[in-house]
Design a protein around this motif. Sequence first.
Motif, PDB file in Angstrom:
ATOM      1  N   ASN A 169       0.470  -1.412   0.007  1.00  0.00           N
ATOM      2  CA  ASN A 169       0.152   0.338  -0.484  1.00  0.00           C
ATOM      3  C   ASN A 169       0.670   1.015   0.084  1.00  0.00           C
ATOM      4  O   ASN A 169       0.892   2.471   0.757  1.00  0.00           O
ATOM      5  CB  ASN A 169      -1.045   0.258   1.641  1.00  0.00           C
ATOM      6  CG  ASN A 169      -1.491  -0.807   0.935  1.00  0.00           C
ATOM      7  OD1 ASN A 169      -2.156  -1.581   0.532  1.00  0.00           O
ATOM      8  ND2 ASN A 169      -2.047  -1.539   2.440  1.00  0.00           N
ATOM      9  N   ILE A 170       1.725   1.203  -0.762  1.00  0.00           N
ATOM     10  CA  ILE A 170       2.618   2.655  -1.014  1.00  0.00           C
ATOM     11  C   ILE A 170       2.366   2.961  -1.754  1.00  0.00           C
ATOM     12  O   ILE A 170       2.350   3.129  -3.249  1.00  0.00           O
ATOM     13  CB  ILE A 170       4.533   2.197  -1.040  1.00  0.00           C
ATOM     14  CG1 ILE A 170       4.883   1.556   0.442  1.00  0.00           C
ATOM     15  CG2 ILE A 170       5.034   3.354  -1.350  1.00  0.00           C
ATOM     16  CD1 ILE A 170       5.871   0.708   0.705  1.00  0.00           C
ATOM     17  N   ASN A 171       2.346   4.507  -1.802  1.00  0.00           N
ATOM     18  CA  ASN A 171       1.991   5.442  -3.411  1.00  0.00           C
ATOM     19  C   ASN A 171       3.279   5.025  -4.166  1.00  0.00           C
ATOM     20  O   ASN A 171       4.448   5.761  -4.223  1.00  0.00           O
ATOM     21  CB  ASN A 171       1.750   6.774  -2.985  1.00  0.00           C
ATOM     22  CG  ASN A 171       1.512   7.863  -3.898  1.00  0.00           C
ATOM     23  OD1 ASN A 171       1.721   7.487  -5.234  1.00  0.00           O
ATOM     24  ND2 ASN A 171       1.210   8.843  -3.952  1.00  0.00           N
ATOM     25  N   PRO A 172       3.063   4.567  -5.630  1.00  0.00           N
ATOM     26  CA  PRO A 172       4.432   4.655  -6.339  1.00  0.00           C
ATOM     27  C   PRO A 172       4.880   6.530  -6.795  1.00  0.00           C
ATOM     28  O   PRO A 172       5.943   5.972  -7.191  1.00  0.00           O
ATOM     29  CB  PRO A 172       3.178   4.531  -8.032  1.00  0.00           C
ATOM     30  CG  PRO A 172       2.090   3.375  -7.098  1.00  0.00           C
ATOM     31  CD  PRO A 172       1.699   4.534  -6.090  1.00  0.00           C
ATOM     32  N   GLY A 173       4.373   7.322  -6.833  1.00  0.00           N
ATOM     33  CA  GLY A 173       4.947   8.362  -6.656  1.00  0.00           C
ATOM     34  C   GLY A 173       6.162   8.414  -5.805  1.00  0.00           C
ATOM     35  O   GLY A 173       7.018   9.631  -6.327  1.00  0.00           O
ATOM     36  N   ARG A 174       6.003   7.592  -4.786  1.00  0.00           N
ATOM     37  CA  ARG A 174       7.065   7.844  -3.762  1.00  0.00           C
ATOM     38  C   ARG A 174       8.972   7.383  -3.923  1.00  0.00           C
ATOM     39  O   ARG A 174       9.604   7.171  -3.342  1.00  0.00           O
ATOM     40  CB  ARG A 174       6.895   7.803  -1.901  1.00  0.00           C
ATOM     41  CG  ARG A 174       5.354   8.487  -2.059  1.00  0.00           C
ATOM     42  CD  ARG A 174       4.848   7.973  -0.321  1.00  0.00           C
ATOM     43  NE  ARG A 174       5.755   7.614   0.016  1.00  0.00           N
ATOM     44  CZ  ARG A 174       5.099   7.584   1.584  1.00  0.00           C
ATOM     45  NH1 ARG A 174       4.207   6.656   1.883  1.00  0.00           N
ATOM     46  NH2 ARG A 174       6.395   7.450   2.222  1.00  0.00           N
ATOM     47  N   ILE A 175       8.435   6.665  -5.713  1.00  0.00           N
ATOM     48  CA  ILE A 175      10.089   5.789  -5.559  1.00  0.00           C
ATOM     49  C   ILE A 175      10.267   6.390  -7.085  1.00  0.00           C
ATOM     50  O   ILE A 175       9.491   6.767  -7.900  1.00  0.00           O
ATOM     51  CB  ILE A 175       9.303   4.135  -5.804  1.00  0.00           C
ATOM     52  CG1 ILE A 175       8.604   3.543  -4.225  1.00  0.00           C
ATOM     53  CG2 ILE A 175      10.159   3.407  -6.420  1.00  0.00           C
ATOM     54  CD1 ILE A 175       8.398   2.434  -4.821  1.00  0.00           C
ATOM     55  N   TYR A 186      27.593   2.946 -16.430  1.00  0.00           N
ATOM     56  CA  TYR A 186      26.046   3.860 -15.915  1.00  0.00           C
ATOM     57  C   TYR A 186      25.939   3.482 -14.516  1.00  0.00           C
ATOM     58  O   TYR A 186      26.194   2.020 -13.714  1.00  0.00           O
ATOM     59  CB  TYR A 186      24.706   3.888 -16.440  1.00  0.00           C
ATOM     60  CG  TYR A 186      25.126   5.556 -18.148  1.00  0.00           C
ATOM     61  CD1 TYR A 186      25.056   6.411 -17.812  1.00  0.00           C
ATOM     62  CD2 TYR A 186      26.150   4.641 -18.530  1.00  0.00           C
ATOM     63  CE1 TYR A 186      25.096   7.359 -19.020  1.00  0.00           C
ATOM     64  CE2 TYR A 186      25.917   5.501 -19.899  1.00  0.00           C
ATOM     65  CZ  TYR A 186      25.191   6.487 -19.819  1.00  0.00           C
ATOM     66  OH  TYR A 186      25.512   7.544 -20.686  1.00  0.00           O
ATOM     67  N   SER A 187      25.641   5.012 -13.247  1.00  0.00           N
ATOM     68  CA  SER A 187      25.116   4.058 -11.554  1.00  0.00           C
ATOM     69  C   SER A 187      24.007   3.632 -12.267  1.00  0.00           C
ATOM     70  O   SER A 187      23.400   5.097 -12.598  1.00  0.00           O
ATOM     71  CB  SER A 187      25.848   4.800 -10.935  1.00  0.00           C
ATOM     72  OG  SER A 187      27.053   4.553 -11.090  1.00  0.00           O
ATOM     73  N   ILE A 188      23.190   3.132 -11.652  1.00  0.00           N
ATOM     74  CA  ILE A 188      22.002   2.863 -10.921  1.00  0.00           C
ATOM     75  C   ILE A 188      21.383   2.990  -9.567  1.00  0.00           C
ATOM     76  O   ILE A 188      22.042   2.343  -8.796  1.00  0.00           O
ATOM     77  CB  ILE A 188      20.629   2.088 -11.446  1.00  0.00           C
ATOM     78  CG1 ILE A 188      21.102   2.104 -13.394  1.00  0.00           C
ATOM     79  CG2 ILE A 188      19.388   1.883 -11.728  1.00  0.00           C
ATOM     80  CD1 ILE A 188      20.269   0.981 -14.081  1.00  0.00           C
ATOM     81  N   GLN A 189      20.443   4.101  -9.283  1.00  0.00           N
ATOM     82  CA  GLN A 189      19.764   4.303  -7.575  1.00  0.00           C
ATOM     83  C   GLN A 189      18.229   3.914  -8.150  1.00  0.00           C
ATOM     84  O   GLN A 189      18.240   5.336  -8.615  1.00  0.00           O
ATOM     85  CB  GLN A 189      20.933   4.454  -6.970  1.00  0.00           C
ATOM     86  CG  GLN A 189      20.898   4.564  -5.436  1.00  0.00           C
ATOM     87  CD  GLN A 189      22.259   6.111  -4.503  1.00  0.00           C
ATOM     88  OE1 GLN A 189      22.101   6.804  -5.098  1.00  0.00           O
ATOM     89  NE2 GLN A 189      22.067   4.836  -3.826  1.00  0.00           N
ATOM     90  N   PHE A 190      17.888   3.789  -6.561  1.00  0.00           N
ATOM     91  CA  PHE A 190      16.677   4.127  -6.521  1.00  0.00           C
ATOM     92  C   PHE A 190      15.864   4.510  -5.281  1.00  0.00           C
ATOM     93  O   PHE A 190      17.488   4.122  -4.278  1.00  0.00           O
ATOM     94  CB  PHE A 190      15.377   2.802  -6.389  1.00  0.00           C
ATOM     95  CG  PHE A 190      15.838   1.811  -7.914  1.00  0.00           C
ATOM     96  CD1 PHE A 190      14.929   1.761  -8.785  1.00  0.00           C
ATOM     97  CD2 PHE A 190      16.647   0.707  -8.683  1.00  0.00           C
ATOM     98  CE1 PHE A 190      14.535   1.570 -10.224  1.00  0.00           C
ATOM     99  CE2 PHE A 190      16.478   0.292  -9.950  1.00  0.00           C
ATOM    100  CZ  PHE A 190      15.969   0.809 -10.971  1.00  0.00           C
ATOM    101  N   ALA A 191      15.710   5.736  -5.052  1.00  0.00           N
ATOM    102  CA  ALA A 191      15.129   5.680  -3.528  1.00  0.00           C
ATOM    103  C   ALA A 191      14.074   5.279  -3.734  1.00  0.00           C
ATOM    104  O   ALA A 191      13.009   5.619  -4.353  1.00  0.00           O
ATOM    105  CB  ALA A 191      15.954   7.777  -4.043  1.00  0.00           C
ATOM    106  N   PHE A 192      13.569   6.138  -2.065  1.00  0.00           N
ATOM    107  CA  PHE A 192      12.260   6.141  -1.389  1.00  0.00           C
ATOM    108  C   PHE A 192      12.218   7.007  -0.974  1.00  0.00           C
ATOM    109  O   PHE A 192      12.568   7.247   0.454  1.00  0.00           O
ATOM    110  CB  PHE A 192      11.818   5.117  -0.646  1.00  0.00           C
ATOM    111  CG  PHE A 192      10.303   4.805  -0.500  1.00  0.00           C
ATOM    112  CD1 PHE A 192       9.433   5.169  -0.822  1.00  0.00           C
ATOM    113  CD2 PHE A 192      10.252   4.689   1.619  1.00  0.00           C
ATOM    114  CE1 PHE A 192       8.205   4.856  -0.026  1.00  0.00           C
ATOM    115  CE2 PHE A 192       9.181   4.817   2.500  1.00  0.00           C
ATOM    116  CZ  PHE A 192       7.426   4.743   1.401  1.00  0.00           C
ATOM    117  N   ALA A 193      10.665   8.320  -0.827  1.00  0.00           N
ATOM    118  CA  ALA A 193      10.965   9.142  -0.169  1.00  0.00           C
ATOM    119  C   ALA A 193       9.618   8.281   0.818  1.00  0.00           C
ATOM    120  O   ALA A 193       8.691   8.456   0.553  1.00  0.00           O
ATOM    121  CB  ALA A 193       9.849  10.124  -0.761  1.00  0.00           C
TER     122      ALA A 193
END
Length: 1980
Positions: free
Chosen positions: A1391-1397, A1444-1451
């Motif tokens: 139940n996480i808002n996808p916009g925060r990722i 390239y470096s890829i990093q994922f973030a969650f607000a």
Amino acid sequence: MAVERNDAGSGLTVFVYDRRQDVLSDDSEKVVHCHEESYEGFRSAVYQACGISPEETFVITTTNRQQITSENFGGIVQDRMTFYLLQSIDQSLPSATKERIEFVPHYDTLVKSGMYEYYASEGQNPLPFALAELIDNSLSATSRNTGVRSIQLKLVFDDAQGKPAIAVVDNGRGMTSKQLNNWAVYRLSKFIRQGDFESDHSGYIRPAAAPRSLNSDISYFGVGGKQAAFFVGQSTRMISKPANAQDVHELVLSKEDFEKKEKNKEAIYSGFIRNRKPSDSSHIVNDDERFLHNLIMEEKNKESFTAVVITRVQPDHAQYLKNNFYLWTRQLAHIYHYYIHGPKGNENNLPMKDSGVFNSIDIEITMFEKGKIPKIVNLREIKDDMQTLYINTAADNFEFKAHVEGEGVVEGIIRYHPFLYDKESYPEDPCFPSKLKEDDDDDECFLVEKGGRGKRPVFECFWNGRLIPYSTVETFEWCAVPKKRIVPVECYNRISGVLFTNDKFQVSTNKLTFMDLELKLKDKHTLFTRVVNGQEQRMKIDREFTLWLKDCHEKYDKQIKFTFLKGIITRTDLPSKRMQSPWAAYSAIEWDGKTYETGQLVKTIKTVPIFYGSILQFFLYGDHDGDVYATGGEVQIALEPQALYDERKIIPICKLDRSVSDKAVKKYVEEEMARLPDKLSVTWPEGDELLSNQTRHAGTTIGALRIEILNKKGEAMQKLPGASHGGSKKLLVELKVILHAPDGDKEIISHISQHGGKWPYWFKKMETINKLGSYTLKLQVVLNESNADTYAGRPLPSTVFKFNIIAGKPHRFSIGLLDPPFRIGIPFSIPLNVQDEFGHDTDLRDDIIPQLEASGLTLKYEEMDRGPNSVIKGVIAKGTVNSFQGKNFTLKVLLPGLKEDSHVLKIKLLPGLPCRLNVRPDSNILKIENGTSFPFQVEVLDEVGNITAQPKLIVYCKFSGAPNLPTYSTDCSTAGWNILTGPALHVQNIKKDQTLKAKIEIPTCRNVPPVEKTIKLLPSNRVARLQIFNVVEEQAIQIKHQDEISWIAGDLMQNLIFQMYDEIEREVIITPALTEKIQANWTAEINREKLLKGLLPDVQVPTSVKDKRYCQVVFRDDRVSLETAFTVRPLPDEPKHIKCKLNGSNIIQMGEKLQAEIEIMIIDQHGNQIQNLTSSSLNSLGISGNDLDKTDLITTWQADSQTFCIKGIRFKPGHPGTKELCFAWHEFSHFLRLNVIPGPPSKLILMDWTNLEESMLVINGKELPKSITVQLCDQWDNPTPKPNVKISLVKSSIIKVTPSNQLYKTDENGRAHLGVLNIHAPRGEHTLQLKATYNMTMLDCPVIKLNVLPDPSKPVHLNVKYDNKDAFVAGSSFPDFMISVISEDGNIIKNINPGRISMKIWEEDSSETRSNVTTFGCTQAKEDKDDGFFYFRNQNVPEKVGSYSIQFAFAIDKVNILSSEQIVVEVVPNEPVKLMPASLPHTPAVSNAASVGSRTLVKDLSFIIMDEYKNNSGNDLDGKIMVKIKSSTGKDGDIPLFQGKTSTVEFPFHKGIAEIEALVLAENSPGRHSTKYILVFEPIIPTLERNLEPYCLPFMFYNDFKTQQQMATLTKQRDNLVQSVSIYRSMLDTSNKLLSEIKCRVQEAKMKEAHLKAELKKQQIDLPETNVLQHVDSLLRQKKSEQEEIKRQPRRTCGIAHYNKGSQDVLGKIAHLATIEENEAAKVISWHLASDMDCVVTLTTTAARRIFDETQGRQQVLPLDSIYKKNLSNWNRPLPHFRNGRKCFDPLGNPVFARHLLTFPEHQENCQTVFGLILGDTIIVDSLDAANHYRKEVVKFAYCPTLLTREGDRVRPNGKFGGLQNKVPPVDKLRGMVFAAPLPQQYNVLSTQIELLHQYHATVVRLNKVNAEHEEQEQSLNSPDMQKKKEELAEQEKDLKSIEEKIGMTPTGRCSKSSLRSKALDVNDSPSPPKRMRREIFKS
């Protein structure tokens, strides 16, 4: 034919099946014994066995329906035959029968086995191999001999001694009679001779390893000896004597004997073993076997032996053995070579070998012929068998070993046979003659390269040391001729080889072939190692072999003799200086018996082209000083005719044609030009001519082709002119058949024909062209070996025929996929796929009518659809299947007229649809007793009578004739039948027989007629009424149901009796069986003997007057349940005790009176108060106690309560503590204790905390479930009200507690409130310690134990999943990244808002700071929103290659960001699309002057292949670059030419790069002055399927040098201006694009601001025009305050403690999952669910089990994954009074489903499942009357669920209501177990308004920000610096235009190709740069 008797010889025994249709006979067979051999006796025996009277008529037939009569009885009837008894001969069988048969193999299985097993191969007669089988047995038999192993093969072809015979005699261990019997058993191998089969190989043990596997273990399978013997002759005599035995055993097997036994009906596979004494030949009486007398006489003095004697030898075998004695004896010596001579073989050049195990084997062959001296040969003495020749002609050996999977080991030897001077030393095989010249009979052609071996395979194969003659191995990959070789090819044909295998490889039973040797050896897992000096060495076997072969060639081959040394020279023609000297020059050589010398005319072979010339000299590398032999050298020739070829060639000597003559060379020179081939002559001598563009059916023959190659003179030719004797210049005709398929042309036939000298070119007829499509048959003349189709630049003749192939006639068919299930009587279709003989789909002819057959079925069909995919439609099958599960049938589909006209398939046929019911018992009138149920057996049958089943097949039985009769039902859906029964049939007050009707039917199958039965109900004589009596003074007093009886408390109530009556009031006699059915609830065990007398157990009266005893007597059997009950009320007994009661606190302060009163009462022995006392009783009361002060003591009598009252209790001063008072009345006394307070504080007690020994569960970062309050107490645990006592909280440093204040003080009550604490600590056990001091003394303080659990809602980690095997191709889409947020407990947060990722990507560089970071939002979540996984799709990989470096973030919130680990990926190039230079060249300006520099177009230019994003993508490509020049105007005239006057130039392209050093125009090249041309660099890459875009470079061409120099300068200026203009344009375009984007963002922000403003207006919130943000902040504070105020308002709450979830799989307790707004409904629903309110609901059983374990089973749990959800009611289904959308009646009391009154704060779907399960269809109405009315109406047509009323009543589903169990208690009795009330609607309205205000605030902030950016960007574009750059751009564009006009080039314009090539575009490879980069470009 005579009748065959049975074993006893007393007549016949036959088997008879009685299958007459009118006889219900047993299915089993009848055994008939007939003692008379006549028809009458036989028929009489049948009468007797089958119980048939003589008057009955019947026929007796065989199973073939041949009637038995007196005439044919003797010829037909035999023992143990099977017969039928039928009404008539053509009667059908009503049921199946079984017929006995007996079968044994025909004797041909043994007699002809050799003929089938031995066959000729490679032109060899197999007879020697059959003899080898017999020798194999002898080798095995003699393997244990310690001395000489003698094996004699004797051939007797002397008529004086009898007919031709062969004998094999050995001195082995012999055979016992049992072993001889085993030998006769066919295929009894050594491995299965055990148990009853005694054998000399019993208990087989694999022999130990031996060199070359020479273990003599070669008699293996139990078939070879017999096969060989009967292959050689027709009779075999086995004579054997085992060691230590006295007798000789003899067995004869012959074809004649087998035929005789068959004729006499005797057992064929049986016989006799003759046991006799040695040398006794008296039984030999046949003159044909006279030679046996001498053979048997030789048995004398032999310890053991075995002789195999074969007579009646086949004449052709005898003739072969006599005529080819020399040949086949050499073959046997070859087969057993290594057994005879040992592991190394017969080496003639070695000294005599020592006597050993192999020298002891003596195989001697003797042949006796009439009139001739016997031929005697010992195989050891043969010196010319092939293995001896191989060994002794070899110069060197190469040994190796191969290990295959398992235990398979192969030892191998390769031998080298050198070429010696003038011939090969490779031995000739008489069985395999050399075919070196078989390909060409031309005397002038000799193919040396075939070497000595010819076409023979390299390796012969030996198994356990014995040759397997028909198996050879051609070669291995590592010893085959390689493509690149360092030794001549003929050396590979000078090797022979031997492979020795162990017994782990399978051979055929006749030991002629290996089954799997070559397959295993060529398996990729097979390991080859070289053997050197007996040791295996792991090395590259191919390299070692090649070096060995090269060494052999150099050491041992002596081919050429060099003579007449001229001197030592240095050859400068060689590129390598190391090889330039020394070279010896010779004038002549001697080679192959011929002399070649200087000046001799020669011709070459194997050169392209073939050279003709005269010898100048010979070269041999090395410093030689005279004549010398060598394997090769080189020859220098002058090409002839020298007038045409002024050239010298140096070629290897081996390429000289040794067969050509000077005359031929001269003739060739003269006729060379006149003999070139011109055309082909094609004829069809055998017919079947192929015409051009002809259409043919698949497989149609194309006739044989006769082809002649004609020259221009019309003469046939077969060689090219000038090379008539050269193998490489022979002309061949190549035939190709090409199929033009959609995916490209495919060559399906390719043959090459060479001219035979005496016959022309010829191709055999072709019958294999069967694929459909268009074809081309092409005949092409090609050169031999090179296969070139051109010569001297001219194409060789060719002819083309085009034709088409279509499908042929129907040949076979197949059956497609059927559509099961299949049922009786239900049509189905059978799809057919009709094909021609090659598998092509074709149409089915109309004259072919399908036929369907199936045993036991009647089949028919409606129609047939024809075509390539034909279908038989409407197939209907009928028949008996015997089971509801169906029966398997074999269905045969026949298409007459096809070659393969039938197909059989297995189908499972199920019964048909229900058609009728079969009910048992069969009687229509059934009698049963009232109160019993009746079982029916019901079968559902189809139209044929099969039991059938289908879903929802429910059979009902409805009874009529009396009220309240039950309905029976049963489900036949599974088996098609069932027992139909139900409740007992009971009719009230029946006094006589009553008739009922039963109707049995299937409502869902209207076509099935119902079955009716009549039921006769008889009155029951069972117990119907029960009565109880109490006998008092011999008088029986009836105790009625529910009577109340008074009795002395604790007394025993006796003399209870009972009586029972049936339905018609007859007293029922009490029997032991009835007593078992009687129960009394006041005792666990009943005395059955007293019950028989009618006596009930005594009743024990309760001891308390408050307790009433409910007594119940129950009679219960399987039909009735009777009960009667009464209540016993106790009365007080005599006074026995005194009891004191303190009305108040027992605490008394020292010196003060007790404030409470003390009541004293008198009770009996059971504690019951005595009620008959008076005030005079007070005089007998006495009071005493320690330190008791009686000054103010007052004692009074209270008549109303019958008690004494005591006041004024006081104690004297003393130590506080417990004081005891004694109260006495008469002889009774009682003690009362009082507490004296207080004491000083001594400890702290934790209030409201129970069981401190157990750890309390708490979620990390959450509050404790309870507040902490402590109390000061004295040493007796009494609270002490001491204020301001300081209390502190001590904890570990790893624990963080909020609020952080850790010092507290007690209040005036001695208590301290620490409040509710928040705990932050690692997972695990922790403690909190309370500390306090009083008067400098440390108090005893409690310890709080905590079990900290991780927070399931706190994100701590991002989990990233993707396929790391996927390549990141530039510009393509990213692979799927699956992101999930992991909580502290390791589970996925849902139940996480996808916009925060979000996803960030940046290019890796050496700097520490990140630049050019691109951020992507989550594009798509999974469809299941609760799943917790998120994806990034439709995002493109960067267009530039690199890391390239890829990093994922969650607000987590607005401040905190949770980031994943960095993923480093490599972006690889995309597909190659174009050719580009590594660095862009200037535009060339050239002329056709003499100066090379003026004519140079490009210099030092490198080309690479790029993808569409300008990445280098061709590093692994090879090919070429073709450069040409084209006109810029499209006209082809006056195109300049390159140097050498060519229009195209090619450059090699290798490993992705092409280097062009210089590209120069030809001097005086054509071309128009001052004209623009284009250089086209076109890449040609064969490995690429797509064509690459060429690179075009314009250049200017001038006719004079001076103009060219001027224009070259201008061209460079132009290129610089183009680059500069392009940079300016890119910068301005980027700035304008950035401004456009900012404008779009401003517009989007304005639109969102207006939309939110409108939404707020809908919520009645108006916003001002100015100071908007301040006003919004004020409104937010106001709305939040109102919301908090609403939350503080009182409302109904749930009093059940929350359960700490600790996991997302825990939803919580049922009481907390829902809220109910309506108070009355909340109360009644909570009470209804009281037992479930405390239940914890989990998503999984695992979580439920964890809670169960943690609470030791005290907590009830409900896992949702264990609920069968299909049984749950539809949540939104209508109320029961609605049917089919219509209201059936008008209900009272506002009914509503109870579940619809619930609201769920979260987890709505799961909560609906939970309450759908526990509430079901429970309905709420207003009152009890409304509930009863609703139920009364609903049950008329449907089931009525539980009804609850808002008044607190409950009506159960069975209609029961009333009593305490169905009435809601007061709210306080629910103890807080009630659903909470939801927050008011206004709270939700405020939440919506607050959310809108937050959004509006953020939008206004963003709008202000983008407006500022827009203004800044516009100012930047209008800045002086930017205006100056625009002016510079305009000026440079003007200069560029001027220069282009001077040069004569077309102006570039804004989008010219030249500008696109500018380097300025390399500033950023992305077509749309990120904003940060665009800003950087703009600022620069």
